[in-house]
Design an enzyme around this catalytic site. Sequence first.
Site, PDB file in Angstrom:
ATOM      1  N   TYR A  11       0.882  -1.233   0.173  1.00 27.13           N
ATOM      2  CA  TYR A  11      -0.185  -0.103   0.082  1.00 27.13           C
ATOM      3  C   TYR A  11       0.866   1.334  -0.024  1.00 27.13           C
ATOM      4  O   TYR A  11       0.773   2.025  -1.038  1.00 27.13           O
ATOM      5  CB  TYR A  11      -0.756  -0.043   1.106  1.00 27.13           C
ATOM      6  CG  TYR A  11      -1.862   1.067   1.541  1.00 27.13           C
ATOM      7  CD1 TYR A  11      -2.228   1.805   0.191  1.00 27.13           C
ATOM      8  CD2 TYR A  11      -1.903   1.415   2.640  1.00 27.13           C
ATOM      9  CE1 TYR A  11      -3.161   3.010   0.483  1.00 27.13           C
ATOM     10  CE2 TYR A  11      -2.768   2.848   3.020  1.00 27.13           C
ATOM     11  CZ  TYR A  11      -3.341   3.335   2.038  1.00 27.13           C
ATOM     12  OH  TYR A  11      -4.125   4.539   2.120  1.00 27.13           O
ATOM     13  N   ASN A  32       7.616 -10.018  -1.132  1.00 23.05           N
ATOM     14  CA  ASN A  32       7.351 -11.798  -1.318  1.00 23.05           C
ATOM     15  C   ASN A  32       5.612 -11.771  -1.619  1.00 23.05           C
ATOM     16  O   ASN A  32       5.261 -12.885  -1.714  1.00 23.05           O
ATOM     17  CB  ASN A  32       7.747 -12.285  -0.053  1.00 23.05           C
ATOM     18  CG  ASN A  32       7.004 -11.492   1.063  1.00 23.05           C
ATOM     19  OD1 ASN A  32       6.089 -10.921   0.973  1.00 23.05           O
ATOM     20  ND2 ASN A  32       7.254 -12.173   2.436  1.00 23.05           N
ATOM     21  N   SER A 124       6.713   3.347  12.984  1.00 21.83           N
ATOM     22  CA  SER A 124       5.216   3.525  13.430  1.00 21.83           C
ATOM     23  C   SER A 124       5.048   4.163  14.617  1.00 21.83           C
ATOM     24  O   SER A 124       6.047   4.070  15.472  1.00 21.83           O
ATOM     25  CB  SER A 124       4.631   2.032  13.537  1.00 21.83           C
ATOM     26  OG  SER A 124       3.256   2.168  14.256  1.00 21.83           O
ATOM     27  N   TYR A 148       3.797  -6.077  17.471  1.00 25.10           N
ATOM     28  CA  TYR A 148       4.341  -5.307  16.203  1.00 25.10           C
ATOM     29  C   TYR A 148       5.222  -3.907  16.522  1.00 25.10           C
ATOM     30  O   TYR A 148       5.817  -3.867  16.027  1.00 25.10           O
ATOM     31  CB  TYR A 148       2.833  -4.801  15.593  1.00 25.10           C
ATOM     32  CG  TYR A 148       3.087  -3.762  14.451  1.00 25.10           C
ATOM     33  CD1 TYR A 148       3.711  -4.082  13.346  1.00 25.10           C
ATOM     34  CD2 TYR A 148       2.268  -2.469  14.707  1.00 25.10           C
ATOM     35  CE1 TYR A 148       3.888  -2.847  12.444  1.00 25.10           C
ATOM     36  CE2 TYR A 148       2.334  -1.526  13.896  1.00 25.10           C
ATOM     37  CZ  TYR A 148       3.232  -1.505  12.803  1.00 25.10           C
ATOM     38  OH  TYR A 148       3.423  -0.536  11.861  1.00 25.10           O
ATOM     39  N   LYS A 152       8.917  -2.693  15.663  1.00 27.33           N
ATOM     40  CA  LYS A 152       9.307  -1.357  15.005  1.00 27.33           C
ATOM     41  C   LYS A 152      10.224  -0.867  16.056  1.00 27.33           C
ATOM     42  O   LYS A 152      11.245  -0.247  15.347  1.00 27.33           O
ATOM     43  CB  LYS A 152       8.119  -0.679  14.707  1.00 27.33           C
ATOM     44  CG  LYS A 152       7.253  -1.222  13.636  1.00 27.33           C
ATOM     45  CD  LYS A 152       7.801  -1.017  12.326  1.00 27.33           C
ATOM     46  CE  LYS A 152       6.745  -1.257  11.337  1.00 27.33           C
ATOM     47  NZ  LYS A 152       7.439  -1.337   9.874  1.00 27.33           N
ATOM     48  N   GLY A 293      -3.671  -4.337  23.495  1.00 29.18           N
ATOM     49  CA  GLY A 293      -2.543  -3.564  22.917  1.00 29.18           C
ATOM     50  C   GLY A 293      -2.989  -2.150  22.242  1.00 29.18           C
ATOM     51  O   GLY A 293      -2.128  -1.410  21.901  1.00 29.18           O
TER      52      GLY A 293
END
Length: 335
Positions: A11, A32, A124, A148, A152, A293
């Site tokens: 994206y 990939n 992020s 996640y 980062k 989270g």
Amino acid sequence: MNVLLTGGTGYIGSHAAVCLLQAGHNIAIIDNLSNSQELVAGRIENITQKKAPLIVGDICDTNLLIQTIQEHRIDAIMHFAGLKAVGESNAIPISYYINNVQGTLSILNAMDQTGVSTMVFSSSATVYGEPQYLPIDEHHPTSATNPYGRSKLHIEEILSDVAKSDKKWSFICLRYFNPVGAHHSMQLGEQPNGVPNNLMPYIAQVAHGIRAQLSIFGNDYLTTDGTGVRDYIHVMDLAEGHLCALDYAHQHPGWHAINLGTGTGHSVLEMVTAFASASGMEIPYQFEPRRSGDVASCYAKTDKANKLLQWSAKRSLESMCTSTWAWQTGEFSQK
């Protein structure tokens, strides 16, 4: 400049590819295709009328990276390749650490062996964890609340250590807030494989009748309407920020963390209302328990990007919604 985009058919990477090519740079893409499609490279070429060579492969394959860097005479890396869903990261953290952290180490190894020393990294705002104050600037303490975000943050710390080891290295960690919207050609937009993990494409699919309703995770946050507040930024503003970051990195070695956002927060319910207005469609929704989270509110202070990169977000929330709806209902999103 010759730039290698990891995850360049994804994206954000695909929109950045368009900006780079239109600014006169040459690119190569390695992906990939785990969350994108090979035909995106052709769409990039259709928009820009310039070549966007695609190497289908994994960033953990260091030898492939070295070969690609040498073959395309790469000068800099834009690193977009990464798993990126907060909820999914809680379920499969090992995959996130392998793909995101180990993959970045593989890229650094390849860079070191080929003499490439410049990287713009797709980081992020999740690295800030639970906000201690708002808006969030780059001095805010880092403390991720999910795998996640931790992946980062680990990468940022690795890049910082590498930058300290030799003055040749130049790393810019762009801390995204929430990218949405689509390219004005309607040939590029957010098209996740399977069920969307992000709010905007899910809303768009509900409006289009692909999904029955939107699940809103949490309506008891300390926000104006109880739903989570985020800083949504048009993907083309974000892509243009990468172009500015590349120029800055070329002139300023070292390690830099820079926010890319609008500086304004919108709640989930506000996004639902805005999208309903843009699309003319009803958006059914139901409330669900909070996700592990997630944080209540998160929006950026963007003074550093304004000053160092000479960049600021220009596109409106209406533009974000209308371009998303045009993409969702257009011919290219159906392929």
